[in-house]
Scaffold this motif. Structure first.
Motif, short mmCIF file in Angstrom:
data_model
loop_
_atom_site.label_atom_id
_atom_site.label_comp_id
_atom_site.label_asym_id
_atom_site.label_seq_id
_atom_site.Cartn_x
_atom_site.Cartn_y
_atom_site.Cartn_z
N LEU A 2 31.06 -28.18 -3.11
CA LEU A 2 32.14 -28.07 -2.84
C LEU A 2 33.26 -28.50 -4.11
CD1 LEU A 2 31.55 -30.07 0.49
CD2 LEU A 2 32.70 -27.79 0.15
N ALA A 3 32.57 -29.24 -5.14
CA ALA A 3 33.35 -29.81 -6.22
C ALA A 3 33.99 -28.78 -7.11
CB ALA A 3 32.62 -30.78 -6.86
N VAL A 4 33.10 -27.44 -7.08
CA VAL A 4 33.24 -26.40 -7.98
C VAL A 4 34.50 -25.99 -7.79
CG1 VAL A 4 32.68 -24.11 -8.84
CG2 VAL A 4 30.86 -25.62 -8.45
N LEU A 51 36.93 -28.47 -9.47
CA LEU A 51 36.88 -28.40 -11.08
C LEU A 51 37.40 -27.19 -11.71
CD1 LEU A 51 33.04 -29.72 -11.23
CD2 LEU A 51 35.06 -30.90 -12.34
N ILE A 52 37.33 -26.01 -11.23
CA ILE A 52 37.73 -24.99 -11.75
C ILE A 52 39.28 -24.96 -11.88
CG2 ILE A 52 38.09 -22.33 -11.83
CD1 ILE A 52 35.08 -22.20 -10.80
N ALA A 53 39.79 -25.69 -10.69
CA ALA A 53 41.49 -25.59 -10.37
C ALA A 53 41.65 -26.58 -11.82
CB ALA A 53 41.54 -26.18 -9.22
N SER A 54 41.08 -27.64 -11.90
CA SER A 54 41.51 -28.74 -12.64
C SER A 54 41.44 -28.31 -14.01
CB SER A 54 40.74 -30.18 -12.49
OG SER A 54 39.72 -30.11 -13.27
N VAL A 55 40.26 -27.40 -14.71
CA VAL A 55 40.25 -26.85 -16.05
C VAL A 55 41.21 -25.93 -16.18
CG1 VAL A 55 37.99 -27.90 -16.28
CG2 VAL A 55 38.16 -25.63 -15.60
N SER A 74 45.18 -24.67 -12.13
CA SER A 74 45.72 -23.76 -10.97
C SER A 74 45.48 -24.95 -9.85
CB SER A 74 44.94 -22.64 -10.73
OG SER A 74 43.31 -22.94 -10.78
N HIS A 75 45.76 -24.66 -8.57
CA HIS A 75 45.88 -25.39 -7.43
C HIS A 75 45.12 -24.64 -6.38
CE1 HIS A 75 49.68 -23.66 -7.54
NE2 HIS A 75 49.71 -23.70 -6.31
N ILE A 76 44.90 -25.43 -5.28
CA ILE A 76 44.30 -24.77 -3.99
C ILE A 76 45.62 -24.17 -3.22
CG2 ILE A 76 43.21 -24.95 -1.92
CD1 ILE A 76 41.09 -25.28 -4.29
N ASN A 77 45.58 -23.34 -2.69
CA ASN A 77 46.83 -22.84 -1.98
C ASN A 77 46.42 -23.11 -0.43
OD1 ASN A 77 48.49 -21.30 0.00
ND2 ASN A 77 48.43 -19.25 -1.44
N TRP A 78 46.91 -24.65 0.00
CA TRP A 78 46.34 -25.18 1.35
C TRP A 78 46.89 -24.22 2.49
CZ3 TRP A 78 42.20 -27.62 1.03
CH2 TRP A 78 41.93 -28.56 -0.15
N PRO A 79 48.17 -23.60 2.42
CA PRO A 79 48.48 -22.87 3.82
C PRO A 79 47.67 -21.57 3.74
CG PRO A 79 50.35 -23.58 2.62
CD PRO A 79 49.27 -23.76 1.70
N GLY A 80 47.30 -20.87 2.61
CA GLY A 80 46.38 -19.78 2.44
C GLY A 80 44.89 -20.24 3.12
N PHE A 81 44.43 -21.37 2.49
CA PHE A 81 43.11 -21.97 2.74
C PHE A 81 43.01 -21.80 4.09
CE2 PHE A 81 40.64 -25.89 3.82
CZ PHE A 81 39.44 -25.55 3.35
N ARG A 82 43.95 -22.71 5.10
CA ARG A 82 43.93 -23.02 6.50
C ARG A 82 43.94 -21.65 7.13
NH1 ARG A 82 47.07 -27.58 5.46
NH2 ARG A 82 48.93 -26.38 5.32
N LEU A 97 41.74 -17.57 -6.83
CA LEU A 97 40.53 -17.45 -7.06
C LEU A 97 39.91 -18.93 -6.40
CD1 LEU A 97 37.88 -16.08 -8.19
CD2 LEU A 97 38.41 -17.46 -10.17
N VAL A 98 40.41 -19.87 -6.77
CA VAL A 98 40.04 -21.21 -6.37
C VAL A 98 40.00 -21.52 -4.79
CG1 VAL A 98 40.08 -22.69 -8.46
CG2 VAL A 98 42.33 -22.51 -6.88
N THR A 99 41.01 -20.80 -4.14
CA THR A 99 41.39 -20.86 -2.89
C THR A 99 40.20 -20.03 -2.11
OG1 THR A 99 43.53 -21.26 -3.20
CG2 THR A 99 42.96 -20.79 -0.92
N ILE A 100 40.04 -19.11 -2.73
CA ILE A 100 38.95 -17.97 -2.21
C ILE A 100 37.74 -18.68 -2.26
CG2 ILE A 100 37.79 -15.87 -2.57
CD1 ILE A 100 40.58 -14.55 -3.24
N LEU A 101 37.26 -19.25 -3.56
CA LEU A 101 35.80 -19.73 -3.67
C LEU A 101 35.82 -20.98 -2.69
CD1 LEU A 101 33.26 -20.15 -5.22
CD2 LEU A 101 34.56 -21.44 -6.82
N LEU A 102 36.84 -21.80 -2.60
CA LEU A 102 36.81 -22.89 -1.51
C LEU A 102 36.40 -22.47 -0.10
CD1 LEU A 102 36.93 -26.12 -1.38
CD2 LEU A 102 39.22 -25.88 -0.99
#
Lengths: 240, 250
Positions: free
Chosen positions: A32-34, A37-41, A44-52, B121-126
């Motif tokens: 779950l951390a990967v 971690l990739i976002a931080s290095v 980039s950032h998680i797209n939360w609306p797209g994620f949901r 990519l990070v969203t897809i991976l999550l």
């Protein structure tokens, strides 16, 4: 041959559960951390609306199937091998056939102490070999990356899913032609009459999954009823 | 190579993925050594234990190339490190490809390196990770009580019901629905928008798989079993390059 008195098997299994659970939890946390971690290095950032939007569809499909896999495959494997199998994946296509082959070779019976050992050795070895082969392949793949990303080859990578589902479709459609015809006609009809559904495969899987499952259940019940009435008929003939 | 793929294939990502995979390798080695020692303590023949290891290694080596081809297939859109991680831990090609597609749709995109960026990519991976993690969660939470319950049932001598169960039919029905969702999509895409390449690729893949099934089931070439899916895919993907050129791109 055996000297079981000196070996506390129950304690071994108890410790397997303890180690397995701890390592599994660490594995889950690491996985779950990967993305974070990739976002931080990479900044980039998680797209939360797209994620949901994506995660709801995925969970609706995969929580039930993961539960079914857990309930079905666990009795076929030993304790140690279950922890290893579910963490390393490729269960049905690789790990199970490999473990069953080892069981045949060692001539152990499912559920015995010897079988627990053989299954764990087999799954652990299988997982290590797979990871080694992939690691070697990836090492070879890295210098080839520019070639693989050549624009001429791009259609090949854009068509991974049609290539996957063409082959898988053949394998599953021939298992039940009636069910397959029903699901395919329904799928094409929905997409033609509601073109916005083209490209919405996540939603389509949920809709088709529910309807096809219901249709399969109706057929299953009808077949069972037919079989039962034949048995009853036979029994009444015998009685006469 | 575009900027997205350069970052998706960067050394830092290999390092992160490598660390996770090193943990999984350690997990496997620990269980391997523990069970080997336990086998010896139980009085099992060392030759049998070693044979279980060597036979598993030889059994797995060749089919693993199929998993490697899966990495290759996903690397074009997700980059090598992410594809490597996803196909080495928990999942399989079928799951990863399907979920990556659903996740990309959730972002309003397709699995195409030309339209994806690192945030995608990070969203897809999550999403892929959260979707596949449940068998591990169930194992961590319920394996102990479940195995105890199974052992209890065995001791009860309870008899299994005869006849086919709905669970096996349900499993086939779910896979048929999954395949129909995708293939129906390609058929409709062709009928409505004239997109030929995806449906032609699927047809080629199905034909190649049919040939493999014939060789395996009718001609007894069992060795092809492990490769049939990966090779059908690779041949169909190669054909899609020809289709794209013939029809003037996608």
């Amino acid at each position: 041959m055996k000297d079981e008195n000196e070996f506390d098997y129950d304690n071994y299994i108890e410790k397997t559960h303890t180690y397995g659970t701890i390592l599994m939890v660490i594995g889950i946390v690491l996985l779950l951390a990967v993305p974070f971690l990739i976002a931080s290095v990479t900044g980039s950032h998680i797209n939360w609306p797209g994620f949901r939007s994506g995660v709801i569809k995925v969970l609706l499909i995969y929580i039930p199937s993961s539960a079914a896999e857990f309930l079905i495959y666990t009795p076929m494997l030993g304790v140690g091998s279950v922890y290893l199998s579910f963490l390393t994946g490729n269960l049905t296509n690789l790990k199970l056939p490999c473990a069953f082959s080892s069981r045949e070779i060692a001539q152990t019976q499912p559920g015995t102490k010897e079988d627990e050992i053989i299954m764990t050795l087999s799954i652990a070895t299988s997982a290590l070999v797979t990871m080694l082969v992939i690691a070697l392949g990836v090492a070879l793949l890295v210098p080839l990356t520019p070639i693989l990303q050549n624009p001429t080859l791009k259609p090949a990578f854009d068509n991974v899913l049609p290539a996957l589902f063409g082959a898988l479709g053949y394998q599953y459609f021939i298992k039940d032609l009636k069910l397959s015809t029903f699901a395919m006609v329904l799928s094409v009809a929905i997409c033609i009459f509601v073109p916005s559904m083209i490209g919405q495969t996540g939603t389509m899987i949920i809709v088709l999954g529910a309807v096809t499952l219901a249709f399969a259940f109706v057929i299953f019940k009808a077949t069972q009823k037919k079989a039962q009435s034949l048995i009853d008929e036979n029994n009444s003939n015998k009685d006469q | 190579m575009n900027n997205y793929l350069q970052i998706a294939n960067a050394g830092k990502l290999y390092l992160i993925v490598g660390l996770v995979l090193a943990f999984v390798v350690g997990f496997c080695i620990f269980f391997l050594i523990r069970s080997y020692r336990a086998g010896i303590s139980m009085g099992m023949d060392k030759k049998i234990l070693r044979r279980a290891i060597t036979s598993s290694a030889t059994f797995t080596a060749i089919p693993s190339i199929s998993t490697l081809l899966g990495v290759l297939a996903l690397a074009g859109s997700l980059g090598v490190p992410v594809a490597w991680l996803r196909l080495s831990v928990i999942g399989n090609l079928q799951y990863e490809a399907t979920v990556a597609q659903i996740a990309a749709e959730g972002l309003g995109k397709t699995l195409d390196s030309a339209v994806l960026n690192m945030s995608d990519l990070v969203t897809i991976l999550l999403i892929m990770t959260i979707g596949i993690i449940w068998s591990c969660v169930f194992t961590a939470l319920f394996l102990k009580p479940y195995t105890k319950k199974l052992a209890g049932k065995k001791n009860d001598g309870s008899v299994k019901k005869h006849g086919p169960s709905f669970s096996s039919i349900a499993m086939v029905a779910m896979f048929i629905a999954l395949c129909s969702a995708f293939i129906g999509n390609y058929v409709a895409d062709f009928i409505v928008y004239g997109a030929e390449v995806p449906i032609l690729t699927a047809i080629v893949s199905a034909i190649v798989m049919a040939i493999f099934e014939y060789l395996i089931k009718k001609k007894g070439h069992k060795g092809l079993e492990s490769f049939s899916l990966a090779l059908s895919m690779v041949i169909a993907m190669a054909a899609s390059v020809g289709f794209a050129q013939f029809f003037g791109g996608m």
